[in-house]
Design a protein around this motif. Structure first.
Motif, short mmCIF file in Angstrom:
data_model
loop_
_atom_site.label_atom_id
_atom_site.label_comp_id
_atom_site.label_asym_id
_atom_site.label_seq_id
_atom_site.Cartn_x
_atom_site.Cartn_y
_atom_site.Cartn_z
N ASP A 189 155.69 17.63 104.78
CA ASP A 189 155.00 18.12 103.59
C ASP A 189 155.55 19.47 103.16
N ALA A 190 155.72 20.38 104.11
CA ALA A 190 156.24 21.71 103.79
C ALA A 190 157.65 21.63 103.24
N GLU A 191 158.48 20.77 103.84
CA GLU A 191 159.85 20.62 103.35
C GLU A 191 159.85 20.05 101.94
N GLY A 192 158.97 19.08 101.69
CA GLY A 192 158.88 18.51 100.35
C GLY A 192 158.45 19.52 99.31
N ARG A 193 157.45 20.34 99.66
CA ARG A 193 156.97 21.36 98.72
C ARG A 193 157.99 22.48 98.55
N ALA A 194 158.79 22.74 99.58
CA ALA A 194 159.74 23.84 99.53
C ALA A 194 161.00 23.52 98.73
N GLU A 195 161.26 22.24 98.51
CA GLU A 195 162.50 21.87 97.83
C GLU A 195 162.67 22.55 96.48
N HIS A 196 161.59 22.72 95.74
CA HIS A 196 161.72 23.31 94.40
C HIS A 196 161.92 24.83 94.44
N TYR A 197 161.73 25.46 95.59
CA TYR A 197 161.91 26.90 95.69
C TYR A 197 163.37 27.28 95.91
N GLY A 198 164.19 26.38 96.43
CA GLY A 198 165.56 26.70 96.77
C GLY A 198 165.62 27.41 98.10
N SER A 199 166.83 27.73 98.53
CA SER A 199 166.98 28.39 99.82
C SER A 199 166.61 29.87 99.71
N VAL A 200 166.41 30.51 100.84
CA VAL A 200 166.09 31.94 100.86
C VAL A 200 167.19 32.74 100.19
N ASP A 201 168.44 32.33 100.40
CA ASP A 201 169.55 33.05 99.79
C ASP A 201 169.51 32.98 98.27
N GLU A 202 168.95 31.88 97.73
CA GLU A 202 168.87 31.73 96.28
C GLU A 202 167.70 32.52 95.70
N THR A 203 166.55 32.50 96.40
CA THR A 203 165.34 33.09 95.84
C THR A 203 165.04 34.47 96.40
N GLY A 204 165.41 34.72 97.64
CA GLY A 204 165.08 35.99 98.27
C GLY A 204 163.62 36.03 98.67
N ASP A 205 163.29 36.82 99.66
CA ASP A 205 161.91 36.92 100.14
C ASP A 205 160.98 37.54 99.11
N ASP A 206 161.51 38.36 98.21
CA ASP A 206 160.68 39.06 97.23
C ASP A 206 160.09 38.13 96.17
N SER A 207 160.56 36.91 96.09
CA SER A 207 160.09 36.00 95.05
C SER A 207 158.75 35.35 95.40
N LEU A 208 158.25 35.55 96.60
CA LEU A 208 156.99 34.93 97.01
C LEU A 208 155.80 35.77 96.57
#
Length: 109
Positions: A60-79
């Motif tokens: 479930d977490a992996e499925g929901r995380a797919e639209h966020y992209g990798s950490v390198d793409e979004t960065g921790d500050d995007s949460l």
């Protein structure tokens, strides 16, 4: 029901060890292998059942995380705060209660 024959190959010393263990257990080699395989399958099925809930949470977490992209793409500050709380809750499942250690950018687990 007719029995099915399965053929296996072993190194000579492994075969001798199996014969020795089967003899000590009072079984022929075929019965010994069948008993060991059935026990292993039972153990695997119990483990799968035990971890089914965790596996479902991960999927479930992996499925929901797919639209966020990798950490390198979004960065921790995007949460946002709710997303950060979800990450911390998930990490506590991995590291144990009270432990919400998250990886720094570029850190390898």
């Amino acid at each position: 029901m007719a029995k099915v024959r399965i053929s296996i190959s072993l190194d000579p010393d492994e075969a001798e060890r199996v014969r020795s263990h089967a003899d000590r257990a009072g079984m022929d080699v075929s019965s010994y292998f069948v008993n060991a395989a059935i026990r292993q399958m039972g153990d695997a099925e119990l483990a799968e059942a035990e971890f089914a809930g965790v596996d479902a949470l991960i999927a479930d977490a992996e499925g929901r995380a797919e639209h966020y992209g990798s950490v390198d793409e979004t960065g921790d500050d995007s949460l946002n705060a709710d997303e950060r709380r979800e990450v911390d809750e998930a990490m506590s499942l991995v590291y144990g209660a009270g432990e919400t250690r998250t990886r720094s950018r570029g850190e390898v687990a």
